[in-house]
Write an enzyme that holds these catalytic residues in place. Structure first.
Site, short mmCIF file in Angstrom:
data_model
loop_
_atom_site.label_atom_id
_atom_site.label_comp_id
_atom_site.label_asym_id
_atom_site.label_seq_id
_atom_site.Cartn_x
_atom_site.Cartn_y
_atom_site.Cartn_z
N TRP A 1 37.00 28.18 40.44
CA TRP A 1 38.46 28.21 40.43
C TRP A 1 39.05 27.39 41.57
O TRP A 1 40.09 26.76 41.41
CB TRP A 1 38.94 29.66 40.46
CG TRP A 1 38.31 30.46 39.37
CD1 TRP A 1 37.46 31.52 39.48
CD2 TRP A 1 38.41 30.19 37.95
NE1 TRP A 1 37.04 31.94 38.24
CE2 TRP A 1 37.60 31.14 37.29
CE3 TRP A 1 39.10 29.24 37.21
CZ2 TRP A 1 37.47 31.17 35.91
CZ3 TRP A 1 38.97 29.27 35.82
CH2 TRP A 1 38.15 30.22 35.18
N ASP B 1 44.41 32.79 46.31
CA ASP B 1 44.23 33.15 44.91
C ASP B 1 43.44 34.45 44.89
O ASP B 1 42.23 34.46 45.10
CB ASP B 1 43.50 32.04 44.17
CG ASP B 1 43.13 32.42 42.73
OD1 ASP B 1 43.49 33.54 42.29
OD2 ASP B 1 42.50 31.59 42.06
N LYS C 1 42.90 40.40 35.23
CA LYS C 1 41.70 40.93 35.87
C LYS C 1 41.90 42.37 36.32
O LYS C 1 41.07 43.24 36.06
CB LYS C 1 41.34 40.08 37.09
CG LYS C 1 41.21 38.59 36.84
CD LYS C 1 39.96 38.24 36.08
CE LYS C 1 39.76 36.74 36.04
NZ LYS C 1 38.54 36.36 35.32
#
Length: 365
Positions: free
Chosen positions: A107, A176, A200
């Protein structure tokens, strides 16, 4: 079916992931009718008083559960976390300036690539050389002289690493936190922008929660189309256009559920205990299981490991499936096995998996 009943399926999905049963039940009711209005949440105008209450309540519950200071703005944005890979540099990275990125996995790699299309994105530590098995010490970071911000991902879903504390930074610190948001307290003195995709740990896919310091928001660029500007979304209370109304409603329910569990300190204690149950089976297997992440960097949300060979990984998955444990396959980029045990995942489910792991190792070791 998502439940804490040990006779039903356990969902170890990395995302979209498990949600609290009570939240799902409330959401089901609100689809048909929201708060006695005679109209369901999916049908309410985003400009009407019923949804205004929903988003105000969600914002207030978010601030309460996260202990978020008043000098931060809370935004609910569409596009999920991946849209932030571009929106952050678009809003913050001015001409002639640089931003520092700590590369700890897939990511951050995507974020670096997108930021590079917009400005000078500098990788100040690259974990690909260690297969992203550990995170850097502060002394290993090679900061730019004057970056606008330092960017990191506090929990890596794929590789199973988690920062125990925020890294050293120059400029604003951007995090993040998609796969660990509100799983533990956040140090707001150290951070300037924290964001997370909802799917998530917070709610359904399609919403990104963005928490940004107001003075950073005031310095954001104004030479962008309205939909890409953080300040315009803030001015309009996250209703610049029609927002993802149902997703925001469910996030509000999740925030209140976390408060009912005792808040973030209680969440952290529960999550540490759940993860320890699985890591004990890995460490106590006599080498049958190998964890991907170095022990001092292990995630409490995503437990990644392998059996002695890929054939045994496949057998593990098949037998776990038969035992009612689903979505344990590791990410396609590294293979192996992965148990994602977010806030809503029951402790009993971790004990069931650990027992299965012990028994499987005994039979196949």
């Amino acid at each position: 079916m998502t439940t804490t009943d040990s006779n039903h399926v356990l969902n170890f999905s990395a995302g979209p992931a498990i949600l609290p049963v009570s939240v799902l039940e409330q959401a089901r009711e609100s689809i048909l009718e929201l708060d006695g209005t005679g109209i369901g949440i999916l049908e309410h105008s985003h400009r009407g008083p019923a949804f205004t209450k929903v988003i105000d309540d969600a914002r207030n519950a978010c601030r309460t559960v996260g202990n978020i200071p008043d000098d931060f703005e809370i935004l609910f944005l569409q596009g999920g976390a991946s849209s932030m890979f571009a929106l952050i540099p678009m809003n913050l990275l001015g001409e002639g300036r640089a931003a520092d990125y700590i590369h700890t996995g897939t990511w951050t790699g995507k974020a670096i690539k997108d930021a590079g299309l917009i400005g000078d994105a500098r990788t100040i530590w690259d974990g690909s050389t260690c297969e992203f098995r550990h995170l850097p010490e502060d002394a290993e970071l090679r900061h730019s002289d004057d970056p606008v911000y330092t960017y990191y991902c506090s929990n890596n879903t794929i590789y199973g690493t988690m920062w125990p504390a925020p890294p050293a930074s120059k400029g604003a610190l951007v995090n993040d936190a998609s796969s660990e948001m509100f799983s533990r307290p956040i140090d707001w003195e150290r951070h300037d922008l924290v964001y997370a995709g909802a799917q998530k740990n917070l709610g359904p896919a399609g919403v990104a929660l963005v928490i940004i310091r107001k003075d950073l928001l005031e310095r954001s660029r104004r030479d962008l189309p309205s939909m890409f500007r953080f300040d315009r979304h803030a001015e309009q209370g996250s209703c610049l256009n029609t927002p993802p109304t149902f997703g925001i409603h469910v996030m509000g329910l999740v925030f209140n559920w976390i408060l009912e569990q005792g808040g973030l300190a209680a969440m952290q204690e529960q999550n540490l205990s759940k993860a320890a149950t699985l890591y004990e089976s890995i460490d106590g297997s006599g080498g049958f299981y190998t964890g991907h992440a170095r022990q001092d960097c292990r995630s409490t949300m995503n437990v990644t490991f392998t059996c002695p060979n890929p054939d045994l990984d496949s057998l593990f998955l098949a037998e776990a499936e038969d035992a009612g444990m689903r979505n344990l396959k590791g990410h396609r980029s590294i293979g192996g096995l992965r148990a994602s045990i977010y806030n809503a995942f029951p402790a009993e489910g971790c004990r069931r998996l650990a027992s299965f792991m012990d028994e499987f190792a005994a039979r196949n070791g």
